[in-house]
Design a protein around this motif. Structure first.
Motif, PDB file in Angstrom:
ATOM      1  N   HIS A  34      82.335  54.078  31.344  1.00 55.43           N
ATOM      2  CA  HIS A  34      82.383  55.543  31.368  1.00 55.43           C
ATOM      3  C   HIS A  34      81.058  56.134  30.864  1.00 55.43           C
ATOM      4  N   GLY A  35      80.469  55.490  29.851  1.00 52.53           N
ATOM      5  CA  GLY A  35      79.185  55.968  29.348  1.00 52.53           C
ATOM      6  C   GLY A  35      78.108  55.886  30.413  1.00 52.53           C
ATOM      7  N   THR A  36      78.064  54.757  31.120  1.00 52.57           N
ATOM      8  CA  THR A  36      77.099  54.604  32.212  1.00 52.57           C
ATOM      9  C   THR A  36      77.322  55.649  33.298  1.00 52.57           C
ATOM     10  N   ALA A  37      78.597  56.011  33.532  1.00 53.68           N
ATOM     11  CA  ALA A  37      78.938  57.000  34.560  1.00 53.68           C
ATOM     12  C   ALA A  37      78.797  58.440  34.065  1.00 53.68           C
ATOM     13  N   GLN A  38      78.342  58.611  32.809  1.00 51.81           N
ATOM     14  CA  GLN A  38      78.134  59.934  32.219  1.00 51.81           C
ATOM     15  C   GLN A  38      79.433  60.739  32.093  1.00 51.81           C
ATOM     16  N   ASP A  39      80.498  60.051  31.771  1.00 46.84           N
ATOM     17  CA  ASP A  39      81.804  60.690  31.589  1.00 46.84           C
ATOM     18  C   ASP A  39      82.125  60.706  30.091  1.00 46.84           C
ATOM     19  N   SER A  79      76.460  51.219  22.999  1.00 48.50           N
ATOM     20  CA  SER A  79      75.887  51.206  24.340  1.00 48.50           C
ATOM     21  C   SER A  79      76.305  52.432  25.140  1.00 48.50           C
ATOM     22  N   ALA A  80      77.594  52.792  25.043  1.00 53.13           N
ATOM     23  CA  ALA A  80      78.099  53.941  25.804  1.00 53.13           C
ATOM     24  C   ALA A  80      77.446  55.244  25.363  1.00 53.13           C
ATOM     25  N   HIS A  81      77.345  55.458  24.066  1.00 52.29           N
ATOM     26  CA  HIS A  81      76.795  56.721  23.573  1.00 52.29           C
ATOM     27  C   HIS A  81      75.282  56.814  23.770  1.00 52.29           C
ATOM     28  N   LEU A  82      74.605  55.672  23.781  1.00 52.87           N
ATOM     29  CA  LEU A  82      73.192  55.688  24.161  1.00 52.87           C
ATOM     30  C   LEU A  82      73.040  56.161  25.602  1.00 52.87           C
ATOM     31  N   ALA A  83      73.879  55.621  26.480  1.00 54.42           N
ATOM     32  CA  ALA A  83      73.811  56.010  27.894  1.00 54.42           C
ATOM     33  C   ALA A  83      74.117  57.487  28.084  1.00 54.42           C
ATOM     34  N   SER A  97      73.095  60.493  17.866  1.00 54.80           N
ATOM     35  CA  SER A  97      73.596  60.410  16.490  1.00 54.80           C
ATOM     36  C   SER A  97      74.867  59.569  16.428  1.00 54.80           C
ATOM     37  N   THR A  98      75.745  59.728  17.415  1.00 53.53           N
ATOM     38  CA  THR A  98      76.955  58.894  17.455  1.00 53.53           C
ATOM     39  C   THR A  98      76.597  57.441  17.732  1.00 53.53           C
ATOM     40  N   ALA A  99      75.609  57.238  18.588  1.00 50.95           N
ATOM     41  CA  ALA A  99      75.150  55.875  18.859  1.00 50.95           C
ATOM     42  C   ALA A  99      74.646  55.220  17.576  1.00 50.95           C
ATOM     43  N   GLU A 100      73.865  55.955  16.784  1.00 50.22           N
ATOM     44  CA  GLU A 100      73.344  55.401  15.532  1.00 50.22           C
ATOM     45  C   GLU A 100      74.487  55.046  14.584  1.00 50.22           C
ATOM     46  N   TYR A 101      75.497  55.895  14.526  1.00 48.49           N
ATOM     47  CA  TYR A 101      76.661  55.635  13.671  1.00 48.49           C
ATOM     48  C   TYR A 101      77.311  54.300  14.041  1.00 48.49           C
ATOM     49  N   HIS A 102      77.540  54.093  15.323  1.00 49.87           N
ATOM     50  CA  HIS A 102      78.181  52.841  15.751  1.00 49.87           C
ATOM     51  C   HIS A 102      77.255  51.644  15.548  1.00 49.87           C
ATOM     52  N   ALA A 103      75.941  51.854  15.661  1.00 49.66           N
ATOM     53  CA  ALA A 103      75.002  50.758  15.425  1.00 49.66           C
ATOM     54  C   ALA A 103      75.097  50.262  13.988  1.00 49.66           C
ATOM     55  N   HIS A 104      75.121  51.197  13.039  1.00 47.84           N
ATOM     56  CA  HIS A 104      75.223  50.792  11.632  1.00 47.84           C
ATOM     57  C   HIS A 104      76.555  50.105  11.349  1.00 47.84           C
ATOM     58  N   ARG A 105      77.631  50.621  11.933  1.00 45.62           N
ATOM     59  CA  ARG A 105      78.940  49.970  11.758  1.00 45.62           C
ATOM     60  C   ARG A 105      78.923  48.551  12.321  1.00 45.62           C
ATOM     61  N   HIS A 165      66.186  52.570  19.456  1.00 44.21           N
ATOM     62  CA  HIS A 165      66.161  53.564  20.533  1.00 44.21           C
ATOM     63  C   HIS A 165      66.841  54.857  20.092  1.00 44.21           C
ATOM     64  N   ALA A 166      67.985  54.731  19.430  1.00 40.78           N
ATOM     65  CA  ALA A 166      68.723  55.918  18.990  1.00 40.78           C
ATOM     66  C   ALA A 166      67.927  56.708  17.960  1.00 40.78           C
TER      67      ALA A 166
END
Length: 427
Positions: free
Chosen positions: A276-281, A324-328, A333-341, A363-364
């Protein structure tokens, strides 16, 4: 009894300086921390592990050993117990698939060619033979988590699949054993497929996929069917083909296994979220990860699952897919949160995953206007991962290009340029 030594555990003990007695003492202490009562292991218990007389320690000892080593039991060469023998074997079905007939025919032809005149009566193939193959498979999985994407890993997994197929024709066996051999061959071939995906060798990955799918059908094993179709969804996502990715992942998600085991449902939903992230949904991404998290919390942690599932899917992997999804999506900021987790929960043996997650975190951070922090993060990736892993190499090249575009002429760019030059020299 026919046993095979646990060379993976022996290698770990040698590397970390443990004797059988000292490892038993360490595990006993860990059992006491877990249960409040001292463990009763001694050196002979560990020697039984090493000799292969015990292939799957009892739950308390297994959990304590994982705490001591920082590795899951499967990454230490142990093999989960097979399902009870009362489980009915899948019925044989007439196969309409030409590719499958061709595969089976080639296996039979190879066996016939190998047979020599005057051969004695065929040997009996049993579950000990299957377990011996699966123990070697555990070594390949451990290597994949350290390095990932390497051609050597792909070749070893494919060769092991061929060995499992040759064993089908090496003697007599029950239907249960034959089904397990086909399932093992499919698992090995799907690992070759994953290594090719991770190394961005997509045409080769498709060839492995087709063979793995045929073998999975002959095995009737739901878990390996799930793995192969889920891998296919990931492959198409990496290729930028979200429609195909959804279609493949839906095959995995619609298997009744996902209704029986919430952990499989969770993995299917998490990978759906990444697509879904790749599809921008954005809505689809959020909903899929909420459902994936809920399913993971409902899963029985002590339930039987195959080696490949136990070795990688946990909270860290769920957060990796969310990253990965939130980066796409551009939600940095959400991507960074999941990266640290993800980084805080990754098991020590997940070296490849740590390199990928660290690169995505960089990248984030860069996309949020923090080039210094981003560069410091990217420099934590090891030289080996930066130069030997195709996916990490590409992401770091993209990071460097983005850094130069946003901070051209800065000392940060100079620092990054010098650091990457040192990587190349070290490779």
């Amino acid at each position: 009894m026919d046993t095979t030594r646990n060379t993976v555990l022996e290698a770990w003990m040698t590397e970390h300086g443990y004797s059988s007695n000292s490892l038993a003492e360490a595990v006993n202490s860990a059992i006491e921390r877990l249960t409040g009562r001292p463990g009763g292991l001694d050196g002979s218990s560990v020697r039984a592990w090493k000799a292969g007389r015990v292939t799957w320690p009892k739950s308390a000892a297994r959990k304590a050993l994982e705490d001591v080593t920082g590795l899951p039991a499967v990454a230490l060469g142990f093999v989960p117990r097979s399902r009870p023998s009362s489980t009915p074997a899948p019925p044989q079905q007439e196969d309409p698939d030409m590719k499958r007939r061709t595969l089976v025919g080639s296996i039979a032809a190879a066996a016939a060619a190998a047979a020599a005149p005057g051969t004695t009566s065929p040997r009996r193939i049993g579950m000990s033979d299957v377990n011996r193959l699966n123990r070697r498979f555990a070594e390949i999985i451990a290597s994949d988590h350290r390095h990932g994407g390497q051609l050597g890993i792909e070749q070893r997994a494919a060769a092991l699949a061929d060995e499992a197929l040759n064993l089908q024709n090496a003697g007599s066996a029950t239907q249960r054993v034959r089904s397990n051999l086909y399932a093992s061959a499919a698992a090995f071939r799907s690992s070759a497929m994953w290594a090719a995906i991770d190394g961005r060798r997509y045409d080769v990955a498709k060839a492995h996929m087709r063979e793995a799918q045929a073998l999975a059908e002959m095995s009737g094993d739901q878990a390996i069917k799930f793995r192969i179709w889920s891998h296919a969804g990931t492959m198409y996502r990496h290729m930028g083909r979200p429609a195909d990715a959804f279609a493949a992942n839906d095959v995995a998600r619609n298997l009744h296994l996902t209704r029986r085991d919430p952990l499989f449902a969770s993995l299917g939903l998490a990978r759906q979220g990444a697509i879904h992230g790749t599809a921008q949904d954005r809505t689809g991404t959020r909903r899929a990860f909420e459902q994936a998290q809920d399913a993971m919390l409902r899963a029985d942690p002590a339930g039987y699952r195959p080696v490949w599932m136990l070795a990688f899917y946990d909270q860290a992997e769920l957060d990796s897919l969310a990253l990965s999804a939130h980066l796409a999506l551009g939600d940095y900021s959400t991507a960074e949160y999941h990266a640290h987790r993800c980084l805080s929960a990754l098991r020590p043996h997940m070296i490849r995953s740590r390199a990928i997650t660290t690169t995505r975190l960089a990248h984030a951070q860069l996309a949020q206007g923090a080039p210094d922090a981003a560069t410091a993060t990217a420099m934590k990736v090891s030289a080996e991962a930066a130069t030997q892993h195709a996916r990490v190499t590409r992401m770091l090249q993209e990071f460097g290009a983005a850094l130069r575009a946003t901070a051209l002429g800065s000392s940060t760019v100079q620092t990054w340029t010098e650091h990457t030059a040192a990587w190349r020299m070290a490779a």
